[in-house]
Design a protein around this motif. Structure first.
Motif, short mmCIF file in Angstrom:
data_model
loop_
_atom_site.label_atom_id
_atom_site.label_comp_id
_atom_site.label_asym_id
_atom_site.label_seq_id
_atom_site.Cartn_x
_atom_site.Cartn_y
_atom_site.Cartn_z
N PHE A 190 0.85 -1.22 -0.01
CA PHE A 190 -0.02 0.04 -0.18
C PHE A 190 1.02 1.36 0.03
O PHE A 190 1.88 1.24 0.68
CB PHE A 190 -0.87 0.03 1.36
CG PHE A 190 -1.97 -1.14 1.33
CD1 PHE A 190 -2.33 -1.94 0.39
CD2 PHE A 190 -2.50 -1.30 2.68
CE1 PHE A 190 -3.38 -2.94 0.43
CE2 PHE A 190 -3.66 -2.19 2.77
CZ PHE A 190 -3.85 -2.97 1.68
N LEU A 191 0.53 2.37 -0.57
CA LEU A 191 1.40 3.53 -0.70
C LEU A 191 1.27 3.98 0.56
O LEU A 191 2.15 5.01 0.68
CB LEU A 191 0.73 4.40 -1.94
CG LEU A 191 0.96 3.78 -3.27
CD1 LEU A 191 0.15 4.78 -4.23
CD2 LEU A 191 2.55 3.75 -3.57
N GLN A 192 0.07 3.98 1.43
CA GLN A 192 0.14 4.68 2.75
C GLN A 192 -0.63 3.70 3.62
O GLN A 192 -1.28 2.75 3.26
CB GLN A 192 -0.74 5.91 2.72
CG GLN A 192 -2.16 5.79 2.05
CD GLN A 192 -2.78 7.10 2.08
OE1 GLN A 192 -2.27 8.15 1.54
NE2 GLN A 192 -4.10 7.09 2.12
N ASN A 193 -0.37 3.95 4.85
CA ASN A 193 -0.99 3.10 5.91
C ASN A 193 -2.64 2.96 5.80
O ASN A 193 -3.05 3.95 6.09
CB ASN A 193 -0.32 3.73 7.25
CG ASN A 193 -0.77 2.77 8.30
OD1 ASN A 193 -1.58 3.11 9.12
ND2 ASN A 193 -0.80 1.29 8.35
N ARG A 194 -2.92 1.75 5.72
CA ARG A 194 -4.54 1.77 5.46
C ARG A 194 -5.02 0.65 6.76
O ARG A 194 -6.30 0.69 6.68
CB ARG A 194 -4.94 1.03 4.19
CG ARG A 194 -4.77 2.24 3.36
CD ARG A 194 -4.57 1.66 1.77
NE ARG A 194 -5.72 0.68 1.43
CZ ARG A 194 -5.91 0.35 0.08
NH1 ARG A 194 -5.01 0.49 -0.84
NH2 ARG A 194 -6.69 -0.42 -0.06
N GLY A 195 -3.96 0.29 7.79
CA GLY A 195 -4.85 -0.32 8.67
C GLY A 195 -4.68 -1.88 8.33
O GLY A 195 -4.67 -2.76 7.20
N LYS A 196 -4.57 -2.57 9.68
CA LYS A 196 -4.24 -4.40 9.35
C LYS A 196 -5.58 -4.91 8.92
O LYS A 196 -5.42 -5.97 8.04
CB LYS A 196 -4.33 -4.84 10.98
CG LYS A 196 -3.95 -6.25 11.00
CD LYS A 196 -3.81 -6.76 12.51
CE LYS A 196 -3.64 -8.09 12.54
NZ LYS A 196 -3.39 -8.54 13.82
N SER A 197 -7.02 -4.35 8.86
CA SER A 197 -7.78 -4.78 8.33
C SER A 197 -7.83 -5.09 6.98
O SER A 197 -7.96 -5.98 6.28
CB SER A 197 -9.29 -4.42 8.78
OG SER A 197 -9.59 -4.43 10.11
#
Ligand code: UDP
Ligand code: MG
Length: 236
Positions: free
Chosen positions: A76-83
């Motif tokens: 992912f280009l940015q942090n989107r979370g574990k889910s």
């Protein structure tokens, strides 16, 4: 005749899904541990989902890819979370069995064969239970209350809904769609989708050796709202 890709997918026993957010010091050790535990028993793949890491996690995974043929990397280009990280892994995985495991070495890969053995007793999913959890009381106490509440509302007899180490039959993960903090409620979401044969085994848990936990106390409030979302989505 089937293209070779499909033949390979058909033979794949296990997909290991690993969400990674700034875990550079753990990546190689974890892969080596997985290899030691799985190579002689299974045909397996690893999917690292790099959740917008800003450290060297991605570089280290690419180094591993150069030396091993069973690794995939989704970034992912940015942090989107574990889910969301797990969610994309669920869509991409090909193995007959699917394992999720945290990247930080707190989960023990030697438990994977035990989870699979339990799955083969006839379950849709088997969750780890961090019976002797190696985290601070600031985590373990709220977690006890939270697990009690989830057991009460869901009727699912698990001690540890949010253990990062879990095993699934492939058809289960293919119907799960999660985002936000919904990874904490996967057993409930599985049950809502008709997969109610859910069990657990107690698993070895280890202290975090490198890096930091990504979840502070804000997870308690967020967790509450995510829980309401999960219940609401089911009802309406
Ligand atoms: N993680 C992730 N994205 C995030 C937060 C965490 O992919 O936004 C990963 C993290 O790298 C680890 C796993 O999810 O592999 C569990 O996170 P952590 O160990 O921080 O949670 P804790 O064990 O403290 O509950
Ligand atoms: Mg952890």
């Amino acid at each position: 005749m089937l293209p070779s890709f499909f033949i390979m997918a058909d033979k794949l026993d296990i997909s290991i899904l690993i969400p990674v957010f700034n875990e550079e010091d753990s990546i190689k050790i974890l892969y080596d541990e997985l290899k030691r535990n799985l190579d002689s028993i299974y045909n397996w793949e690893v999917i690292f989902i790099n959740d917008g890491s800003t450290d060297k996690s991605s570089e280290f995974i690419k180094e591993l890819i150069n030396q091993n043929s069973n690794i995939k990397l989704i970034s992912f280009l940015q942090n989107r979370g574990k889910s969301e990280a797990l969610n994309v892994g669920f869509k991409e995985c090909l193995g007959k069995y699917v394992i999720t495991i945290d990247a930080d070495l707190q989960d023990d890969p030697s438990e994977i064969k035990n989870l699979i053995a339990k799955l083969n007793d006839g379950y849709d999913m088997v969750s780890g239970w961090k019976r002797n959890r190696k985290d601070s009381i600031a985590k373990t106490l709220p977690s006890k209350i939270y697990n009690f509440v989830l057991r009460f509302f869901s009727g699912i007899k698990l001690h540890d809904f949010n253990c990062g180490l879990k095993a699934y039959k492939k058809n289960v993960v293919k119907v799960i769609n999660i985002y936000g903090g919904m990874h904490r409620f996967i057993p409930i979401i599985a049950k809502q989708n008709g997969f109610s044969k859910i069990s657990e085994i107690s698993v070895n848990h280890r202290e975090r050796k490198f890096g930091q936990s990504k979840y502070g106390s804000s997870r308690l409030l967020h967790g509450f709202f995510d829980f309401v979302t999960v219940l609401f989505l089911n009802k309406y």
